[in-house]
Design a protein around this motif. Structure first.
Motif, mmCIF file in Angstrom:
data_model
loop_
_atom_site.group_PDB
_atom_site.id
_atom_site.type_symbol
_atom_site.label_atom_id
_atom_site.label_comp_id
_atom_site.label_asym_id
_atom_site.label_seq_id
_atom_site.Cartn_x
_atom_site.Cartn_y
_atom_site.Cartn_z
ATOM 1 N N ALA A 386 0.836 -1.203 0.000
ATOM 2 C CA ALA A 386 0.000 0.000 0.000
ATOM 3 C C ALA A 386 0.870 1.251 0.000
ATOM 4 O O ALA A 386 0.594 2.221 -0.720
ATOM 5 C CB ALA A 386 -0.942 -0.004 1.198
ATOM 6 N N LEU A 387 1.926 1.259 0.817
ATOM 7 C CA LEU A 387 2.846 2.406 0.845
ATOM 8 C C LEU A 387 3.492 2.622 -0.522
ATOM 9 O O LEU A 387 3.614 3.765 -0.992
ATOM 10 C CB LEU A 387 3.925 2.190 1.903
ATOM 11 N N GLN A 388 3.898 1.537 -1.155
ATOM 12 C CA GLN A 388 4.534 1.641 -2.470
ATOM 13 C C GLN A 388 3.558 2.190 -3.511
ATOM 14 O O GLN A 388 3.938 3.021 -4.355
ATOM 15 C CB GLN A 388 5.072 0.276 -2.889
ATOM 16 N N ALA A 389 2.302 1.734 -3.438
ATOM 17 C CA ALA A 389 1.301 2.230 -4.381
ATOM 18 C C ALA A 389 1.001 3.703 -4.134
ATOM 19 O O ALA A 389 0.834 4.486 -5.082
ATOM 20 C CB ALA A 389 0.023 1.400 -4.270
ATOM 21 N N MET A 390 0.956 4.101 -2.865
ATOM 22 C CA MET A 390 0.732 5.510 -2.535
ATOM 23 C C MET A 390 1.819 6.370 -3.156
ATOM 24 O O MET A 390 1.534 7.384 -3.806
ATOM 25 C CB MET A 390 0.707 5.690 -1.011
ATOM 26 N N ALA A 391 3.065 5.978 -2.971
ATOM 27 C CA ALA A 391 4.180 6.752 -3.529
ATOM 28 C C ALA A 391 4.138 6.745 -5.054
ATOM 29 O O ALA A 391 4.465 7.753 -5.700
ATOM 30 C CB ALA A 391 5.510 6.182 -3.034
ATOM 31 N N GLY A 392 3.709 5.616 -5.635
ATOM 32 C CA GLY A 392 3.627 5.511 -7.086
ATOM 33 C C GLY A 392 2.614 6.448 -7.705
ATOM 34 O O GLY A 392 2.741 6.832 -8.879
ATOM 35 N N MET A 393 1.591 6.837 -6.939
ATOM 36 C CA MET A 393 0.586 7.778 -7.448
ATOM 37 C C MET A 393 1.081 9.219 -7.392
ATOM 38 O O MET A 393 0.433 10.121 -7.921
ATOM 39 C CB MET A 393 -0.711 7.650 -6.642
ATOM 40 N N LYS A 394 2.189 9.426 -6.696
ATOM 41 C CA LYS A 394 2.838 10.741 -6.610
ATOM 42 C C LYS A 394 1.921 11.858 -6.085
ATOM 43 O O LYS A 394 1.834 12.937 -6.670
ATOM 44 C CB LYS A 394 3.421 11.142 -7.966
ATOM 45 N N PRO A 395 1.239 11.626 -4.977
ATOM 46 C CA PRO A 395 0.467 12.728 -4.394
ATOM 47 C C PRO A 395 1.405 13.804 -3.856
ATOM 48 O O PRO A 395 2.551 13.516 -3.489
ATOM 49 C CB PRO A 395 -0.296 12.049 -3.248
ATOM 50 N N GLU A 396 0.921 15.009 -3.807
ATOM 51 C CA GLU A 396 1.738 16.089 -3.256
ATOM 52 C C GLU A 396 1.883 15.963 -1.743
ATOM 53 O O GLU A 396 2.923 16.302 -1.183
ATOM 54 C CB GLU A 396 1.120 17.450 -3.608
ATOM 55 N N ARG A 397 0.812 15.466 -1.100
ATOM 56 C CA ARG A 397 0.827 15.351 0.361
ATOM 57 C C ARG A 397 0.241 14.005 0.791
ATOM 58 O O ARG A 397 -0.715 13.507 0.178
ATOM 59 C CB ARG A 397 0.024 16.491 1.002
ATOM 60 N N ILE A 398 0.785 13.458 1.855
ATOM 61 C CA ILE A 398 0.231 12.287 2.526
ATOM 62 C C ILE A 398 -0.070 12.688 3.964
ATOM 63 O O ILE A 398 0.771 13.296 4.643
ATOM 64 C CB ILE A 398 1.204 11.095 2.498
ATOM 65 N N VAL A 399 -1.266 12.368 4.410
ATOM 66 C CA VAL A 399 -1.672 12.656 5.784
ATOM 67 C C VAL A 399 -1.813 11.317 6.496
ATOM 68 O O VAL A 399 -2.622 10.478 6.104
ATOM 69 C CB VAL A 399 -3.007 13.422 5.838
#
Length: 449
Positions: A386-399
């Protein structure tokens, strides 16, 4: 053996070190010199109890609760509240350094946001059932054990829930029902669950073994409870497991609609017996406002809320976003999230049942891109896929909203490797007088990632 206590661990125990061994001492506070007796010993650590308190902390105080020494619910009532907040901030800092290897010169760990009045804050309680002198009593587990300590009044609960508990205790002794015996797995009544909302509605949950003959007696009990101390619904939960799991899979509504209605920051939420929602309504709003500040939405963003539960954070974000997607593994919670969206007339939020570690990689492969991703995982934290997929989407911010500082630290270290820098961590004291602390963390994408 004398020991100087240097800090407190995540269980609220005092921590001291002597001759290369770490000692955990329940009830001891930082700065105290104590004489101890070892009760459990391993190669590198030991647990001990206080024999004599030679040098007490200046922050030590008399616990308000008469059950404090016996009950396992609170760990820090002997510490002044302002000092509790300072200790919790230090606990967060130490954990982020030790586990996450974070440079606290670059990550701001803010002062803990505490409560003006840190009592009577819990809106939900699970009572355990026992028998004392041939009468059913409700109580909590003893400190460090499984024995149930009967409790007349809990200082963390509002007056209404304490009064309702006493009423239920009286009625239980009129209907001939047996408390569940955890050793032999006999008996009938496992737990009583009480929950109230800021709207004044109260739910009673009766958790029993699967026994059809109980229904008539429980219906009688429900009819007597309806209207008492704000009770609007009574739900029967049937649990046939021989584990300590609180709830079973089957619910039957005995009185009222089967849910109560909560309000958070102007939004309404239907809350079922099994629904997860924070149990401190005042601090929930504080925590969610921190999450909204970290998201910094301007109205045009796409947002993902992983581990969304009944949609509380997702729907709050939806008011300031173009689109919100929520994902949650519990199907009942997703059904409630959809209902809550309808109640609040929110049309730009959608919800999907599934594991975050499976759904997020799927969305990434499909090319979906969110500008902000919010995660509010259970204690185990976020799975690496899940963390890898989050980074792969390249959001500007993670909360990242965390209920466990250790897994937060682990996941922040992983997110740093994936191109995200933690900017600040805001601890929130959701459970005063316990060792627990919630955190909200803001991460931003590194310019090179």
């Amino acid at each position: 053996m004398k020991l100087i206590i240097t800090d407190i661990n995540h269980q609220g125990e005092g921590v001291g070190r002597l001759a290369g061994k770490v000692y955990f001492v329940p009830g001891a506070l930082p700065g105290e010199e104590v004489e101890i007796e070892v009760t459990e010993e391993k190669k590198s650590w030991a647990r001990a109890r206080i024999i004599n308190l030679h040098v007490p902390s200046a922050e030590r105080c008399q616990p308000h609760c008469p059950y404090f020494e016996q009950c396992g619910g609170c760990q820090l009532q002997q510490l002044a509240y302002s000092a509790q907040l300072a200790v919790k901030r230090e606990l967060v800092q130490n954990t982020l350094k030790r586990i996450g290897k974070l440079d606290l010169g670059k990550v701001e760990v803010r002062s803990v946001l505490g409560m003006v009045e840190p009592w009577q804050y819990r809106n939900k309680v699970v009572w355990h059932v026992t028998k004392v002198n041939r009468r059913l009593r409700l109580g909590f587990f003893q400190r460090g054990g499984q024995q149930i300590i009967p409790i007349d009044y809990c200082l963390l609960l509002p007056l209404r829930l304490n009064q309702l508990k006493n009423k239920i205790e009286h009625l239980l002794n009129e209907i001939n029902i047996l408390p569940y015996d955890w050793r032999n797995h006999t008996g009938q009544l496992r737990h009583i669950i009480l929950r109230q909302t800021v709207t004044g509605q109260v739910m009673v949950g009766l958790v029993t073994v699967p026994e059809v003959s109980l229904k008539r007696r429980l219906m009688e009990l429900a009819s007597k409870l309806l209207g008492e101390e704000g009770v609007t619904t009574v739900v029967w939960n049937i649990n046939q497991q021989k584990t300590r799991e609180i709830l079973g899979r089957e619910n039957q509504t005995l009185a009222g609609p089967g849910f109560i209605e909560e309000e958070i920051l102007g939004l309404k939420f239907q809350v079922s017996l099994a629904a997860f929602l924070q149990v401190n309504p005042r601090q929930t709003e504080v925590l969610y406002q921190q999450a909204a500040g970290a998201a910094a939405l301007s109205g045009g963003e796409k947002v993902i809320d992983a581990y969304c539960g009944v949609g509380s954070i997702a729907l709050l974000m939806a008011r300031q976003a173009a689109e919100v997607r929520g994902v949650e593994v519990v199907a009942e919670a997703i059904a409630a999230a959809r209902v809550n969206a309808t109640i609040n007339r929110i049309t730009n939020a959608s919800f999907r049942v599934g594991l975050a570690e499976k759904i997020l990689p799927e969305w990434e492969r499909e090319g979906y891109r969110a500008q902000v991703i919010v995660v509010d995982p259970p204690r185990a934290g976020v799975e690496l896929p899940a963390l890898q997929a989050m980074a792969g989407m390249k959001p500007e911010r993670i909360v990242y909203v965390a209920c466990d500082v250790a897994t937060l630290a682990r996941d922040l270290a992983r997110l740093q490797e994936l191109g995200y820098e933690p900017k600040w961590v805001q601890p929130v004291d959701m459970f005063p007088h316990t060792a627990h602390v919630e955190c909200c963390c803001c991460l931003k994408r590194k310019k090179w990632s």
